[in-house]
Design a protein around this motif. Structure first.
Motif, PDB file in Angstrom:
ATOM      1  N   HIS A 131      -2.089  -7.755 -10.970  1.00  0.00           N
ATOM      2  CA  HIS A 131      -2.506  -7.611  -9.569  1.00  0.00           C
ATOM      3  C   HIS A 131      -4.013  -7.320  -9.492  1.00  0.00           C
TER       4      HIS A 131
ATOM      5  N   ALA B 110     -12.462  -6.451   3.497  1.00  0.00           N
ATOM      6  CA  ALA B 110     -11.024  -6.386   3.195  1.00  0.00           C
ATOM      7  C   ALA B 110     -10.756  -6.779   1.739  1.00  0.00           C
ATOM      8  N   ALA B 111     -11.428  -7.800   1.256  1.00  0.00           N
ATOM      9  CA  ALA B 111     -11.248  -8.236  -0.138  1.00  0.00           C
ATOM     10  C   ALA B 111     -11.739  -7.173  -1.105  1.00  0.00           C
ATOM     11  N   ARG B 112     -12.861  -6.569  -0.789  1.00  0.00           N
ATOM     12  CA  ARG B 112     -13.421  -5.525  -1.645  1.00  0.00           C
ATOM     13  C   ARG B 112     -12.482  -4.315  -1.685  1.00  0.00           C
ATOM     14  N   ASN B 113     -11.982  -3.920  -0.535  1.00  0.00           N
ATOM     15  CA  ASN B 113     -11.059  -2.780  -0.483  1.00  0.00           C
ATOM     16  C   ASN B 113      -9.768  -3.074  -1.236  1.00  0.00           C
ATOM     17  N   SER B 114      -9.285  -4.299  -1.133  1.00  0.00           N
ATOM     18  CA  SER B 114      -8.092  -4.706  -1.868  1.00  0.00           C
ATOM     19  C   SER B 114      -8.348  -4.632  -3.373  1.00  0.00           C
ATOM     20  N   CYS B 115      -9.511  -5.065  -3.792  1.00  0.00           N
ATOM     21  CA  CYS B 115      -9.890  -5.013  -5.205  1.00  0.00           C
ATOM     22  C   CYS B 115      -9.948  -3.566  -5.693  1.00  0.00           C
ATOM     23  N   TYR B 116     -10.585  -2.699  -4.919  1.00  0.00           N
ATOM     24  CA  TYR B 116     -10.704  -1.288  -5.314  1.00  0.00           C
ATOM     25  C   TYR B 116      -9.337  -0.623  -5.420  1.00  0.00           C
ATOM     26  N   LYS B 117      -8.448  -0.955  -4.500  1.00  0.00           N
ATOM     27  CA  LYS B 117      -7.110  -0.370  -4.519  1.00  0.00           C
ATOM     28  C   LYS B 117      -6.342  -0.841  -5.756  1.00  0.00           C
ATOM     29  N   ALA B 118      -6.445  -2.126  -6.083  1.00  0.00           N
ATOM     30  CA  ALA B 118      -5.774  -2.665  -7.273  1.00  0.00           C
ATOM     31  C   ALA B 118      -6.363  -2.059  -8.542  1.00  0.00           C
TER      32      ALA B 118
ATOM     33  N   SER C 281      -6.724  -9.672  -7.595  1.00  0.00           N
ATOM     34  CA  SER C 281      -7.392  -9.112  -6.415  1.00  0.00           C
ATOM     35  C   SER C 281      -8.909  -9.065  -6.551  1.00  0.00           C
ATOM     36  N   CYS C 282      -9.410  -9.094  -7.781  1.00  0.00           N
ATOM     37  CA  CYS C 282     -10.849  -8.940  -8.006  1.00  0.00           C
ATOM     38  C   CYS C 282     -11.430 -10.169  -8.698  1.00  0.00           C
TER      39      CYS C 282
END
Length: 97
Positions: free
Chosen positions: A62, A19-27, A66-67
């Motif tokens: 953001h 979830a954290a990785r996906n959030s980082c990629y989206k940001a 996020s990353c």
């Protein structure tokens, strides 16, 4: 039987990491889309030397939240390298014409 207090700290939770990785990629994607789509002059400098316009500052903040900072540096370097190669290829093609 271990209680919540005695639970092992080295346990890995793959769903949390995913979830954290996906959030980082989206940001990251949101920030670089803003960078590509902006027509304003880049004014804000980043540690790698990447300049971005003020209207992308919110997306940048953001992205940085996020990353991990090492990931942000990596993605910035990767983006700058991609742009440098793109510029070189465009220069070479214009010289051939």
């Amino acid at each position: 039987m271990p209680t919540a207090i005695e639970a092992p700290r080295d346990k890995i939770y793959p769903d949390v990491l995913l979830a954290a990785r996906n959030s980082c990629y989206k940001a990251r994607d949101t920030f670089y889309e803003c960078l590509e789509g902006s027509r304003n002059k880049p004014t804000e400098a980043v540690s790698v030397g990447l300049l971005y316009p003020l209207d992308c500052k919110k997306a940048r903040d953001h992205f940085e939240k996020s990353c991990r900072s090492t990931w942000v540096k990596h993605f910035d370097r990767q983006y700058c390298a991609k742009k440098r190669v793109q510029r070189l290829l465009e220069d070479n093609s214009s010289r051939r014409d």
